[in-house]
Design an enzyme around this catalytic site. Structure first.
Site, short mmCIF file in Angstrom:
data_model
loop_
_atom_site.label_atom_id
_atom_site.label_comp_id
_atom_site.label_asym_id
_atom_site.label_seq_id
_atom_site.Cartn_x
_atom_site.Cartn_y
_atom_site.Cartn_z
N ASP A 43 0.83 -1.21 0.00
CA ASP A 43 0.00 0.00 0.00
C ASP A 43 0.87 1.26 0.00
O ASP A 43 0.56 2.25 -0.66
CB ASP A 43 -0.88 0.03 1.26
N ALA A 44 1.97 1.19 0.78
CA ALA A 44 2.82 2.38 0.89
C ALA A 44 3.43 2.73 -0.46
O ALA A 44 3.53 3.90 -0.83
CB ALA A 44 3.92 2.13 1.92
N TYR A 46 2.15 2.03 -3.34
CA TYR A 46 1.05 2.54 -4.17
C TYR A 46 0.81 4.02 -3.83
O TYR A 46 0.68 4.85 -4.73
CB TYR A 46 -0.21 1.70 -3.90
N ASP A 47 0.79 4.33 -2.53
CA ASP A 47 0.58 5.72 -2.11
C ASP A 47 1.63 6.64 -2.71
O ASP A 47 1.34 7.79 -3.07
CB ASP A 47 0.63 5.83 -0.57
N LEU A 93 -11.06 8.25 0.95
CA LEU A 93 -10.59 9.30 1.86
C LEU A 93 -9.29 9.88 1.33
O LEU A 93 -8.47 9.15 0.75
CB LEU A 93 -10.33 8.71 3.25
N GLU A 122 -11.30 7.75 14.73
CA GLU A 122 -11.58 6.30 14.66
C GLU A 122 -10.35 5.58 14.14
O GLU A 122 -9.51 6.18 13.47
CB GLU A 122 -12.75 6.04 13.68
N LYS A 124 -8.40 3.25 11.61
CA LYS A 124 -8.57 2.93 10.18
C LYS A 124 -8.28 1.44 10.02
O LYS A 124 -7.14 0.99 10.05
CB LYS A 124 -7.62 3.78 9.34
N ASP A 126 -7.78 -2.11 8.48
CA ASP A 126 -7.19 -2.52 7.20
C ASP A 126 -7.94 -3.73 6.65
O ASP A 126 -7.55 -4.88 6.87
CB ASP A 126 -5.70 -2.84 7.40
N ARG A 145 -17.42 -1.78 -2.58
CA ARG A 145 -17.44 -0.38 -3.00
C ARG A 145 -17.34 -0.24 -4.53
O ARG A 145 -17.92 0.66 -5.12
CB ARG A 145 -16.28 0.36 -2.33
N GLU A 184 -16.14 -1.91 7.51
CA GLU A 184 -14.98 -2.62 6.99
C GLU A 184 -15.08 -4.10 7.36
O GLU A 184 -15.24 -4.45 8.54
CB GLU A 184 -13.72 -2.01 7.64
N TYR A 236 -18.94 1.79 10.50
CA TYR A 236 -18.45 3.13 10.83
C TYR A 236 -19.19 4.27 10.15
O TYR A 236 -18.81 5.41 10.27
CB TYR A 236 -16.95 3.25 10.57
N LYS A 335 -2.31 8.23 7.77
CA LYS A 335 -1.70 6.92 7.52
C LYS A 335 -0.44 6.76 8.38
O LYS A 335 0.45 7.62 8.36
CB LYS A 335 -1.31 6.79 6.04
N CYS A 429 29.92 -24.99 2.05
CA CYS A 429 29.98 -23.79 2.90
C CYS A 429 30.51 -22.61 2.08
O CYS A 429 31.54 -22.73 1.42
CB CYS A 429 30.90 -24.07 4.09
N CYS A 432 34.28 -21.83 3.73
CA CYS A 432 35.42 -22.76 3.67
C CYS A 432 35.27 -23.82 2.59
O CYS A 432 36.16 -24.64 2.40
CB CYS A 432 35.62 -23.43 5.03
N CYS A 447 27.69 -26.31 8.69
CA CYS A 447 29.01 -26.54 8.12
C CYS A 447 29.75 -27.38 9.16
O CYS A 447 29.87 -26.96 10.33
CB CYS A 447 29.74 -25.21 7.91
N CYS A 452 36.58 -24.15 9.83
CA CYS A 452 35.96 -23.16 8.92
C CYS A 452 36.24 -21.74 9.44
O CYS A 452 35.95 -21.42 10.60
CB CYS A 452 34.46 -23.41 8.87
S1 IVH Z 1 -15.00 6.35 6.56
C1 IVH Z 1 -16.62 8.84 3.28
N1 IVH Z 1 -13.97 5.13 8.62
O1 IVH Z 1 -10.44 3.36 4.59
C2 IVH Z 1 -15.83 8.16 4.31
N2 IVH Z 1 -13.27 4.45 6.45
O2 IVH Z 1 -8.72 4.76 2.68
C3 IVH Z 1 -15.79 6.73 4.06
N3 IVH Z 1 -11.68 2.60 6.46
O3 IVH Z 1 -12.68 3.38 1.91
C4 IVH Z 1 -14.87 6.00 4.87
N4 IVH Z 1 -11.59 2.32 8.63
O4 IVH Z 1 -12.57 1.24 3.40
C5 IVH Z 1 -13.99 5.22 7.28
N5 IVH Z 1 -13.16 4.10 10.54
C6 IVH Z 1 -13.20 4.20 9.21
C7 IVH Z 1 -12.43 3.35 8.39
C8 IVH Z 1 -12.49 3.52 7.00
C9 IVH Z 1 -11.15 1.88 7.46
C10 IVH Z 1 -11.35 2.39 5.03
C11 IVH Z 1 -12.54 2.46 4.11
C12 IVH Z 1 -12.21 3.57 3.17
C13 IVH Z 1 -10.70 3.57 3.22
C14 IVH Z 1 -10.12 4.86 2.73
#
Ligand code: IVH
Length: 699
Positions: A43-44, A46-47, A93, A122, A124, A126, A145, A184, A236, A335, A429, A432, A447, A452
């Site tokens: 993911d990192a 990709y970001d 997000l 909250e 996040k 994964d 989604r 999630e 959430y 993040k 080895c 040696c 070994c 050695c």
């Molecule tokens: S709110 C419009 N709350 O993170 C807001 N998302 O990187 C919608 N996610 O698509 C998301 N924990 O799949 C929200 N406490 C949380 C979350 C959360 C994980 C995920 C979710 C979102 C993605 C965005």
């Protein structure tokens, strides 16, 4: 950036071409992640690509196009499932990667919202975002989604998730005609470990992380497979609600009309699982404190989180702030620094330890992960390389979580891509050229050549190390040089060094030579217990050495003692005793001892109070040690009490934050397996005293 090489032009090239290349590459990864559940990069990584594209689009507004991946969500739904249209779009997000970026978001908001605005913080989770629809309180549909507008119908699969109620609790009063709950789906760590254990048993490929396993498990054609995967869920957010609570703000659905915290509360009371780790705070400082706290505590949870989601609590303010095409302005994802990165496995090499153990390790294209740059990572033994099926040239996921040593999780392999051939353990080895031998039933390879040079270097470096003779300035590199020059063959040679020994040797300037000779000289005064540690006798660690030295007082008593006498010493026992007697029986080893005696080493032990009697050093401060099975000489309560008395914790279960698992007789198999899967050190009962005394994992 490491990971999949960018296709086409790279940074610094023509921005038009670079933007095109980035869009193509991001679209490719979106497909791998959202549709195929088989990402090729972390993911990192990709970001990093998305950030670069965003920056280029900001610098060159003329290059912005409506279908850029920076302006839409996820990926189109796959044809495997029926489509579901989201009546309220499912947005993504925006991300903040630092406190500064969070501050910049808060500053942007401050132009619109009052200074004391409340934020709901909250975790996040994964996993993957899911929309659940309840009609008159009954679960009727679940959808992924997808691209935010159209998702995939995964109702049958989601119906297998026990945590998701099939009927809402009517005790909350009025149940809406339509309630769309978003949240999630995730795989708890224990379920992930179980799944990989089953994959191992079946000889199938392991899953790389809980997120991919959750996504792969949910997007199955056959819901019976999903049912075996122990998925779970946190709610959430709400999507569509009918009747609209805002039409009657004082009405029965008032709980859904005021704010995010009240919404979560309402969802919880209706029987949906809502994560308890939420906090309503005023202003940025509270947000930063929550982020900091959970960045440090993330490994206490039995599921993975990759950050914190911060939401403006007031729904009216949320509406005022609105959204861009892909994300609301009223929320942001902070993040955490990545604990997983993708990089290239350049090669697999083998190192030789002081006992001759040959350990395979990964040579990686260096990558910044878990707070430091990682270029090497152990692969433990031949079986681990085979199970992980990592091959030189592969792109691999490297993980470094908390204090745990870096680990190669596995390769990321795209279907049809060319790979090198499977790695085979060398038969000779690397130092040696002697034979490498793996005995039947053993997992380690050795070994067997005692001459050695690799083993010699490690033996001498161990002798000089801090836990043994503590000779400063004599690290592995210098020992290697001295061994290569033939200046030292065993540890007793160190005491024959003079300034002339180092003449013309690179890296031995006059001052450092003087210091080194002084350090060697000072080590003559180390007590017998340190000498014993330094000899590297199998099974004899720091605590055993101290017990032996204290009980015997001097080297001659040890030399003349028989096995039964040594085994009777408290803290020694039959395993150590047999190993010690065998070591001193070797004429070569005896000769080393005699040369040490001739060099005036202190081969006696001063009398000391027993550290078990009061005034305990807090060696395990903040560390969590799980004890399983029966330990000799201690009840379970006493063993756990010993950990606590040294500042540690001794919980009943293993988690990612466990420092060590101590294994006695008849241990709980699941604890040991879990420790092994999580890469947590497993300490044999004999090592417990040493762990208590040093706070470190015994050798
Ligand atoms: S709110 C419009 N709350 O993170 C807001 N998302 O990187 C919608 N996610 O698509 C998301 N924990 O799949 C929200 N406490 C949380 C979350 C959360 C994980 C995920 C979710 C979102 C993605 C965005």
């Amino acid at each position: 950036m490491s990971g999949m090489p960018a296709t086409g032009p790279t940074r610094g090239d023509d921005p038009v071409a670079r933007v095109d290349a980035l869009r193509a590459e991001i679209a490719h990864h979106n497909l791998r992640y959202h549709q195929l559940d088989a990402p090729e990069i972390s993911d990192a990584d990709y970001d990093v690509l998305v950030r670069e594209l965003r920056a280029l689009e900001a610098d060159h507004p003329d290059l912005v196009v409506p279908d850029s991946p920076t302006s839409h969500v996820g990926a189109a739904p796959s044809s495997l499932f029926a489509s579901v249209t989201h009546r309220v779009p499912m947005m993504s997000l925006d991300n903040a990667f630092s406190a500064e970026e969070l501050g910049a978001w808060a500053d942007r908001l401050a132009k619109v919202v009052p200074a004391d605005t409340r934020f709901e913080c909250e975790l996040k989770i994964d996993g993957l975002a899911i929309s659940l629809t309840y009609r008159n309180g009954t679960f009727v549909q679940a959808a992924t989604r997808g691209d935010g507008t159209t998702g995939e119908d995964v109702t049958a699969n989601v119906a297998t998730i026990a945590a998701i109620p099939k009927e809402l609790d009517s005790g909350i009063g009025v149940v809406p005609e339509v309630l769309e709950v978003r949240g999630e789906v995730y795989m708890p760590l224990a379920a992930f470990d179980d799944l990989n254990r089953r994959q191992d048993e079946l000889g199938e490929k392991r899953f790389v992380n809980p997120r991919n396993s959750a996504a792969g498990s949910l997007r199955q054609k056959d819901s019976a497979i999903t049912a075996t995967r122990a998925l779970s869920f946190w709610a959430y957010q709400v999507g569509e609600v009918l009747p609209d609570p805002n039409d009657d703000p004082a009405g029965p659905l008032v709980g859904l009309a005021s704010g995010q915290a009240a919404t979560l509360d309402w969802l919880g009371r209706s029987g949906l699982p809502v994560n308890p780790e939420v906090r309503l705070v005023k202003g940025l400082p509270g947000v930063l404190a929550f982020c900091e706290e959970w960045q440090a505590r993330r490994h206490e949870l039995d599921y993975e989180i990759d950050g914190v989601v911060v939401k403006v609590d007031d729904l009216a303010l949320q509406r005022t702030l609105g959204a861009t095409s892909r994300a609301p302005r009223w929320a942001i994802a902070y993040k955490f620094p990545p604990e997983e990165r993708s990089t290239t496995l350049v090669d697999i090499e083998v190192s030789i330890g002081r006992t001759g153990k040959a350990t395979p390790f990964a040579v990686l294209e260096p990558v910044f992960v878990g707070g430091s740059t990682v270029g090497l990572a152990t692969l433990h033994n031949e079986d681990q390389v085979r199970i992980k099926d990592v091959r030189p040239g592969d792109v691999v996921i490297v993980r470094k979580a908390g204090d745990v040593i870096p680990e190669v999780v596995g390769p990321v392999v795209s279907e049809g891509s060319e790979r090198g051939s499977a790695w085979t353990f060398p038969t000779a080895c690397p130092v040696c050229d002697g034979p490498l031998v793996r005995l039947d039933g053993e997992s380690d390879t050795f070994c067997t050549n005692l001459d050695c040079a690799g083993q010699r270097v490690q033996r001498i470096a161990h002798f000089a190390s801090r836990s043994a003779m503590d000779i400063e300035g004599l690290g592995e590199q210098r020992v290697q040089l001295l061994v290569d020059q033939g200046l030292v063959t065993d540890v007793s040679d160190l005491y024959a060094f003079t300034p002339l020994t180092f003449t013309g040797l690179e890296g031995f300037a006059e001052i450092s030579t003087t210091n080194l000779l002084a350090a060697i000289d000072a080590s003559r005064g180390q007590p017998l217990s340190r000498v014993l540690v330094g000899l590297g006798i199998r099974h004899l660690g720091q605590v055993g050495s101290q017990s032996l030295a204290r009980a015997c007082g001097d080297i001659d008593t040890i030399l003349s003692a028989d096995e039964a006498t040594l085994a009777a010493i408290d803290g020694v026992g039959p395993v150590i005793a047999s190993s010690v007697v065998a070591w001193f029986a070797s004429p070569v080893n005896r000769a080393v001892v005699e040369r040490m005696r001739g060099a005036d080493l202190t081969l006696t032990e001063p009398m000391q109070p027993d550290p078990r009697e009061g005034g305990l050093t807090q060696t395990l401060q903040g560390k969590s040690v799980v004890v399983t099975g029966t330990l000799p000489g201690r009840t379970r309560d006493e063993a756990e009490g010993a950990v606590v008395a040294r500042g540690g914790k001794s919980p009943g279960s293993v988690s990612a934050k466990t420092f060590a698992v101590v294994v006695g007789e008849a241990p709980g198999a699941s604890k040991v397996t879990k420790a092994e899967t999580l890469g947590i050190p497993v300490v044999a009962a004999e090592g417990f005293d040493q762990l208590l005394e040093t706070g470190e994992i015994p050798n």
